[in-house]
Write a protein that holds these residues in place. Sequence first.
Motif, PDB file in Angstrom:
ATOM      1  N   GLY A  58       0.790  -1.229   0.000  1.00 33.77           N
ATOM      2  CA  GLY A  58       0.000   0.000   0.000  1.00 33.77           C
ATOM      3  C   GLY A  58       0.819   1.274   0.000  1.00 33.77           C
ATOM      4  N   ASP A  59       2.140   1.129  -0.031  1.00 30.88           N
ATOM      5  CA  ASP A  59       3.021   2.298  -0.033  1.00 30.88           C
ATOM      6  C   ASP A  59       3.659   2.493  -1.394  1.00 30.88           C
ATOM      7  OD1 ASP A  59       3.522   3.400   2.923  1.00 30.88           O
ATOM      8  OD2 ASP A  59       3.253   1.234   3.053  1.00 30.88           O
ATOM      9  N   LEU A  60       3.988   3.749  -1.676  1.00 38.08           N
ATOM     10  CA  LEU A  60       4.692   4.065  -2.911  1.00 38.08           C
ATOM     11  C   LEU A  60       5.890   4.944  -2.564  1.00 38.08           C
ATOM     12  CD1 LEU A  60       4.285   3.628  -6.041  1.00 38.08           C
ATOM     13  CD2 LEU A  60       3.639   6.030  -6.093  1.00 38.08           C
ATOM     14  N   LEU A  61       7.083   4.421  -2.817  1.00 38.01           N
ATOM     15  CA  LEU A  61       8.310   5.180  -2.599  1.00 38.01           C
ATOM     16  C   LEU A  61       8.669   5.909  -3.878  1.00 38.01           C
ATOM     17  CD1 LEU A  61      10.339   2.507  -0.612  1.00 38.01           C
ATOM     18  CD2 LEU A  61       9.447   4.658   0.293  1.00 38.01           C
ATOM     19  N   VAL A  62       8.858   7.201  -3.770  1.00 36.46           N
ATOM     20  CA  VAL A  62       9.208   8.038  -4.927  1.00 36.46           C
ATOM     21  C   VAL A  62      10.660   8.467  -4.790  1.00 36.46           C
ATOM     22  CG1 VAL A  62       8.701  10.172  -6.161  1.00 36.46           C
ATOM     23  CG2 VAL A  62       6.833   8.828  -5.181  1.00 36.46           C
ATOM     24  N   PHE A  63      11.486   8.034  -5.730  1.00 35.04           N
ATOM     25  CA  PHE A  63      12.906   8.361  -5.743  1.00 35.04           C
ATOM     26  C   PHE A  63      13.125   9.503  -6.736  1.00 35.04           C
ATOM     27  CE2 PHE A  63      12.613   4.184  -4.060  1.00 35.04           C
ATOM     28  CZ  PHE A  63      13.756   3.924  -3.333  1.00 35.04           C
ATOM     29  N   LEU A  64      13.647  10.614  -6.250  1.00 34.81           N
ATOM     30  CA  LEU A  64      13.840  11.802  -7.081  1.00 34.81           C
ATOM     31  C   LEU A  64      15.294  12.241  -7.050  1.00 34.81           C
ATOM     32  CD1 LEU A  64      10.741  13.912  -5.966  1.00 34.81           C
ATOM     33  CD2 LEU A  64      11.012  12.720  -8.143  1.00 34.81           C
ATOM     34  N   MET A  65      15.879  12.415  -8.216  1.00 31.88           N
ATOM     35  CA  MET A  65      17.241  12.927  -8.318  1.00 31.88           C
ATOM     36  C   MET A  65      17.205  14.431  -8.526  1.00 31.88           C
ATOM     37  SD  MET A  65      20.281  11.976 -11.026  1.00 31.88           S
ATOM     38  CE  MET A  65      19.737  13.139 -12.298  1.00 31.88           C
ATOM     39  N   HIS A  66      17.841  15.173  -7.623  1.00 34.37           N
ATOM     40  CA  HIS A  66      17.905  16.629  -7.744  1.00 34.37           C
ATOM     41  C   HIS A  66      18.942  16.968  -8.804  1.00 34.37           C
ATOM     42  CE1 HIS A  66      17.911  20.830  -6.646  1.00 34.37           C
ATOM     43  NE2 HIS A  66      17.052  20.621  -5.674  1.00 34.37           N
ATOM     44  N   THR A  67      18.594  17.826  -9.742  1.00 33.13           N
ATOM     45  CA  THR A  67      19.501  18.103 -10.863  1.00 33.13           C
ATOM     46  C   THR A  67      20.567  19.136 -10.540  1.00 33.13           C
ATOM     47  OG1 THR A  67      17.953  19.744 -11.745  1.00 33.13           O
ATOM     48  CG2 THR A  67      17.782  17.488 -12.598  1.00 33.13           C
ATOM     49  N   LYS A  71      32.605  19.606  -0.226  1.00 34.28           N
ATOM     50  CA  LYS A  71      31.319  20.069   0.308  1.00 34.28           C
ATOM     51  C   LYS A  71      30.222  20.093  -0.742  1.00 34.28           C
ATOM     52  CE  LYS A  71      32.135  25.042  -0.353  1.00 34.28           C
ATOM     53  NZ  LYS A  71      32.299  26.338   0.325  1.00 34.28           N
ATOM     54  N   TYR A  72      30.585  20.044  -2.022  1.00 28.49           N
ATOM     55  CA  TYR A  72      29.579  20.077  -3.084  1.00 28.49           C
ATOM     56  C   TYR A  72      28.992  18.683  -3.269  1.00 28.49           C
ATOM     57  CZ  TYR A  72      31.490  24.664  -3.926  1.00 28.49           C
ATOM     58  OH  TYR A  72      31.900  25.962  -3.760  1.00 28.49           O
ATOM     59  N   LEU A  73      27.661  18.599  -3.223  1.00 26.11           N
ATOM     60  CA  LEU A  73      26.996  17.305  -3.164  1.00 26.11           C
ATOM     61  C   LEU A  73      25.858  17.173  -4.178  1.00 26.11           C
ATOM     62  CD1 LEU A  73      26.639  17.174   0.730  1.00 26.11           C
ATOM     63  CD2 LEU A  73      28.290  15.881  -0.628  1.00 26.11           C
ATOM     64  N   GLY A  74      25.732  15.978  -4.710  1.00 21.23           N
ATOM     65  CA  GLY A  74      24.544  15.612  -5.466  1.00 21.23           C
ATOM     66  C   GLY A  74      23.542  15.003  -4.501  1.00 21.23           C
ATOM     67  N   GLN A  75      22.260  15.092  -4.811  1.00 23.80           N
ATOM     68  CA  GLN A  75      21.229  14.708  -3.843  1.00 23.80           C
ATOM     69  C   GLN A  75      20.135  13.863  -4.481  1.00 23.80           C
ATOM     70  OE1 GLN A  75      19.569  18.121  -1.868  1.00 23.80           O
ATOM     71  NE2 GLN A  75      17.908  16.980  -0.931  1.00 23.80           N
ATOM     72  N   ILE A  76      19.781  12.772  -3.786  1.00 27.55           N
ATOM     73  CA  ILE A  76      18.640  11.933  -4.152  1.00 27.55           C
ATOM     74  C   ILE A  76      17.678  11.913  -2.974  1.00 27.55           C
ATOM     75  CG2 ILE A  76      17.845   9.606  -4.727  1.00 27.55           C
ATOM     76  CD1 ILE A  76      20.644   9.123  -5.974  1.00 27.55           C
ATOM     77  N   ASN A  77      16.446  12.327  -3.204  1.00 27.66           N
ATOM     78  CA  ASN A  77      15.421  12.329  -2.156  1.00 27.66           C
ATOM     79  C   ASN A  77      14.480  11.141  -2.346  1.00 27.66           C
ATOM     80  OD1 ASN A  77      16.404  14.700  -1.038  1.00 27.66           O
ATOM     81  ND2 ASN A  77      15.019  16.001  -2.215  1.00 27.66           N
ATOM     82  N   ILE A  78      14.087  10.531  -1.226  1.00 25.64           N
ATOM     83  CA  ILE A  78      13.183   9.382  -1.270  1.00 25.64           C
ATOM     84  C   ILE A  78      11.965   9.707  -0.416  1.00 25.64           C
ATOM     85  CG2 ILE A  78      12.914   6.910  -0.889  1.00 25.64           C
ATOM     86  CD1 ILE A  78      16.020   6.745  -0.932  1.00 25.64           C
ATOM     87  N   TYR A  79      10.811   9.789  -1.050  1.00 25.85           N
ATOM     88  CA  TYR A  79       9.564  10.140  -0.364  1.00 25.85           C
ATOM     89  C   TYR A  79       8.659   8.928  -0.250  1.00 25.85           C
ATOM     90  CZ  TYR A  79      10.747  15.078  -1.017  1.00 25.85           C
ATOM     91  OH  TYR A  79      11.364  16.304  -0.980  1.00 25.85           O
ATOM     92  N   ASN A  80       7.935   8.849   0.850  1.00 20.20           N
ATOM     93  CA  ASN A  80       6.967   7.778   1.076  1.00 20.20           C
ATOM     94  C   ASN A  80       5.552   8.342   0.944  1.00 20.20           C
ATOM     95  OD1 ASN A  80       6.275   5.491   3.863  1.00 20.20           O
ATOM     96  ND2 ASN A  80       5.672   5.416   1.719  1.00 20.20           N
ATOM     97  N   PHE A  81       4.824   7.870  -0.063  1.00 23.25           N
ATOM     98  CA  PHE A  81       3.419   8.229  -0.269  1.00 23.25           C
ATOM     99  C   PHE A  81       2.551   6.995  -0.063  1.00 23.25           C
ATOM    100  CE2 PHE A  81       5.426  11.645  -2.628  1.00 23.25           C
ATOM    101  CZ  PHE A  81       4.549  12.724  -2.507  1.00 23.25           C
ATOM    102  N   MET A  82       1.289   7.202   0.111  1.00 20.03           N
ATOM    103  CA  MET A  82       0.329   6.110   0.038  1.00 20.03           C
ATOM    104  C   MET A  82       0.085   5.824  -1.445  1.00 20.03           C
ATOM    105  SD  MET A  82      -2.386   7.268   2.993  1.00 20.03           S
ATOM    106  CE  MET A  82      -2.355   9.002   2.521  1.00 20.03           C
ATOM    107  N   ALA A  83       0.081   4.563  -1.805  1.00 21.61           N
ATOM    108  CA  ALA A  83      -0.136   4.201  -3.209  1.00 21.61           C
ATOM    109  C   ALA A  83      -1.477   4.710  -3.720  1.00 21.61           C
ATOM    110  CB  ALA A  83      -0.035   2.687  -3.374  1.00 21.61           C
ATOM    111  N   ASP A  84      -2.491   4.707  -2.852  1.00 18.72           N
ATOM    112  CA  ASP A  84      -3.815   5.174  -3.254  1.00 18.72           C
ATOM    113  C   ASP A  84      -3.840   6.668  -3.572  1.00 18.72           C
ATOM    114  OD1 ASP A  84      -4.887   2.692  -3.116  1.00 18.72           O
ATOM    115  OD2 ASP A  84      -6.182   3.053  -1.383  1.00 18.72           O
TER     116      ASP A  84
END
Length: 228
Positions: free
Chosen positions: A76-85, A109-122
């Motif tokens: 019932g969960d949806l993980l959304v993986f987003l790469m920050h450009t 100190k300069y970093l690339g970033q990937i965010n992972i969000y948890n949504f409800m699949a519904d």
Amino acid sequence: MSLEQDPIKHIARLIETKSAVKQQTFRNLCQNFKTLEKEAKKVVSKINAELTSKDKDVTLAVTRINDREFHVKVAGDLLVFLMHTNIIILDSAHGYNKSPFVEENAMRKYLGQINIYNFMADSFKYNRLNDPGYLIARLFCNYENHFLVEGERQLSFMYEKVSEKPISNTDLNIIAQLVMSQSIDNDLVTAPFPDIRVISLHQKIEKTQALGGGYKIGFQMSYQQKID
């Protein structure tokens, strides 16, 4: 830049250093994001193989959206993986910027970033635009491909310090496992009765969480946790 410096030479030096570092960081980020998607597919495949009682409505799958986004449905969960450009730096007060690792070489100190969000699949299935998604983890890498992770529970202490070695496929596989596990462990809590006693017609039409969509509990990023 001091007043004595030649602006042209100063710009050229910046391009040779900072801009080049950012470009290499972005290349690492893109490769890591592709590898993370592949490792997520491996994890999902292994989980599916372990399921002994398969309900047709309980699905685990990875869906590629584009070069900067993919989704992992875990029941019932949806993980959304987003790469920050964009290549970013953390707040100056962040422990990473104060670490010997960065003090030794400021370009780290300069970093690339990937965010992972948890949504409800519904939320996606029924297009409930006001349903919240929770940042469950974020992965950073630098131009040398060393990495750190901010998240909750195991992620908050396993990878909170910058890695001694460049990120590996194994690291990304473990991260994928942990975020999937945490998304399932955090249960959905409905809103208190008084909060949804009265709703507007607009809320009814839009199918917002005022109809009982609920919210996730247990989400707290490591940087939000109190440090004694």
